[in-house]
Enzyme design. Sequence first.
Site, mmCIF file in Angstrom:
data_model
loop_
_atom_site.group_PDB
_atom_site.id
_atom_site.type_symbol
_atom_site.label_atom_id
_atom_site.label_comp_id
_atom_site.label_asym_id
_atom_site.label_seq_id
_atom_site.Cartn_x
_atom_site.Cartn_y
_atom_site.Cartn_z
ATOM 1 N N GLY A 188 63.415 67.532 56.591
ATOM 2 C CA GLY A 188 64.505 67.013 57.430
ATOM 3 C C GLY A 188 64.919 67.546 58.204
ATOM 4 O O GLY A 188 64.148 68.039 59.116
ATOM 5 N N SER A 189 66.684 67.936 58.608
ATOM 6 C CA SER A 189 66.798 68.177 59.899
ATOM 7 C C SER A 189 66.996 69.743 60.262
ATOM 8 O O SER A 189 67.256 70.103 59.277
ATOM 9 C CB SER A 189 68.084 67.403 60.052
ATOM 10 O OG SER A 189 69.205 68.395 58.750
ATOM 11 N N GLU A 210 60.042 71.611 57.218
ATOM 12 C CA GLU A 210 59.093 70.890 58.195
ATOM 13 C C GLU A 210 60.680 70.025 58.621
ATOM 14 O O GLU A 210 61.306 69.689 58.057
ATOM 15 C CB GLU A 210 58.405 69.851 57.074
ATOM 16 C CG GLU A 210 57.033 70.578 56.039
ATOM 17 C CD GLU A 210 55.796 71.142 57.952
ATOM 18 O OE1 GLU A 210 56.312 71.007 58.530
ATOM 19 O OE2 GLU A 210 55.449 72.117 57.160
ATOM 20 N N CYS A 244 59.534 61.938 62.461
ATOM 21 C CA CYS A 244 59.162 63.385 62.800
ATOM 22 C C CYS A 244 58.468 63.962 64.004
ATOM 23 O O CYS A 244 58.817 65.073 64.754
ATOM 24 C CB CYS A 244 59.641 64.443 62.125
ATOM 25 S SG CYS A 244 57.992 64.612 60.922
#
Length: 469
Positions: A188-189, A210, A244
Amino acid sequence: MDTQSQVVDRLRAASCSGIPVPEHFRRTQLTKFMSMIKDNEELIVNALHKDLAKPKFEAIISEVDIVINDLHHAITNLTSWMQPEYVGKNLATKLDSCFVRREPLGVVLIIGPWNYPLQLLLLPMVGAIAAGNCVVLKPSEVSAATESLIAELIPKYLSQDCYAVVRGGAEETKALLQNRFDHIFYTGSQSVARSILQAASVHLTPVTLELGGKCPCFIYGRVNMAAAARRLAWAKFFNVGQSCVAPDYVLCSPATRDALLPELRQALEDFYGKEPQTCPDLSRIVTPRHWTRLMKLLERSGGKVVVGGESDQEDKYIAPTVVVDVAEDDALMEEEIFGPILPILTVESLEEGIDFINRKEKPLALYVFSDESSVVNTVLENTSSGGFCSNDGIIHMTLPSLPFGGVGASGWGSYHGRWTFETLSHRRACMLRGWALERLNGLRYPPYRDDKLAWLRWTTSSKGSCSLM
């Protein structure tokens, strides 16, 4: 319904009893996992379309088949992965059995994102099962249809003693993180990753992150411009840029930009037609909030829109958009775009492009388009990124034998294939000794003498390795 702590306690009890450890159990669960994906392909595709308007083609290759391929890889190689890894020895340990044993960590928490809500949640689970762990899955509530389907399917196909799904939003995730886990795997962020790390620190829980960031695409030197435009457009606008590893911006010379733009326009028209909003092969922005964020970035940009720019808030639609005359401090360069907006920045030389990349945080992926191997190798050797791919985008992450992960701000740790198995295993150093060579062992006992020390140093050094015996 069990509380979060009861779910974790149930899985902890199964882990401590050794249920998920035997190879037969792992293999059976992986096989059932495969059946779950194959039996419910249509339901999965429908859920992904409901959440993101993903076309079936993109859903199959990026969500379904990538998980199936990883499952095949794990099932095929599980026996060899589980074997002890014997290591070299010296004279002092000549008669010992010395090896590395892969053991389960215990209970693993996997928190998935909304952009690839099946793949990025279930791929880590493949390796977690292969490594003999119990798993708590936390799907993203943003992709609600996929979240609901996963919560329905997991207990139907997999052991409820060892695998569970916990649903909810930010508050539920915060509460879940108060439980003790043996590893946390988060995709995620960066902002949420900081909260994950704070929660993990309470229990000293290891974490795999990640994340992402701004992945550059550097186009330099001789290039097959038509092919470059097609590959760039596909990689950028797949899932409307909500990837991403999507190229976040392009670096090239002014001359290359001028040659690229007409080819890019043609590629986008070939892909999505003259009216992209009506094209069934183009996904949508996941929520109105994310749509608004992207439009505000575009409004604040000082660049010039030369392709696309059209939008429809009700449809959560933004056309594939290309922006030129973008400065390094432009709004589009402040954060990861994560949408169908492609800024193009210009540099005058190879060295200037490399310096530009190196001024930024290390990206999750770095792409170089060039027919000149010297250009590709120069960028490869003088930059750092989680992954690297020349003359294409995204493709490197589809190969399960390559590790996938970031470096620095783009992530910690890697996975896919055996790399997930290794990440979610404890590598236990083992030495099995008998009672032989006690006279040699006596060199280490008091009373200490210089001659004992000299012999001991020789037996434990590389000079005293077994290869010399």
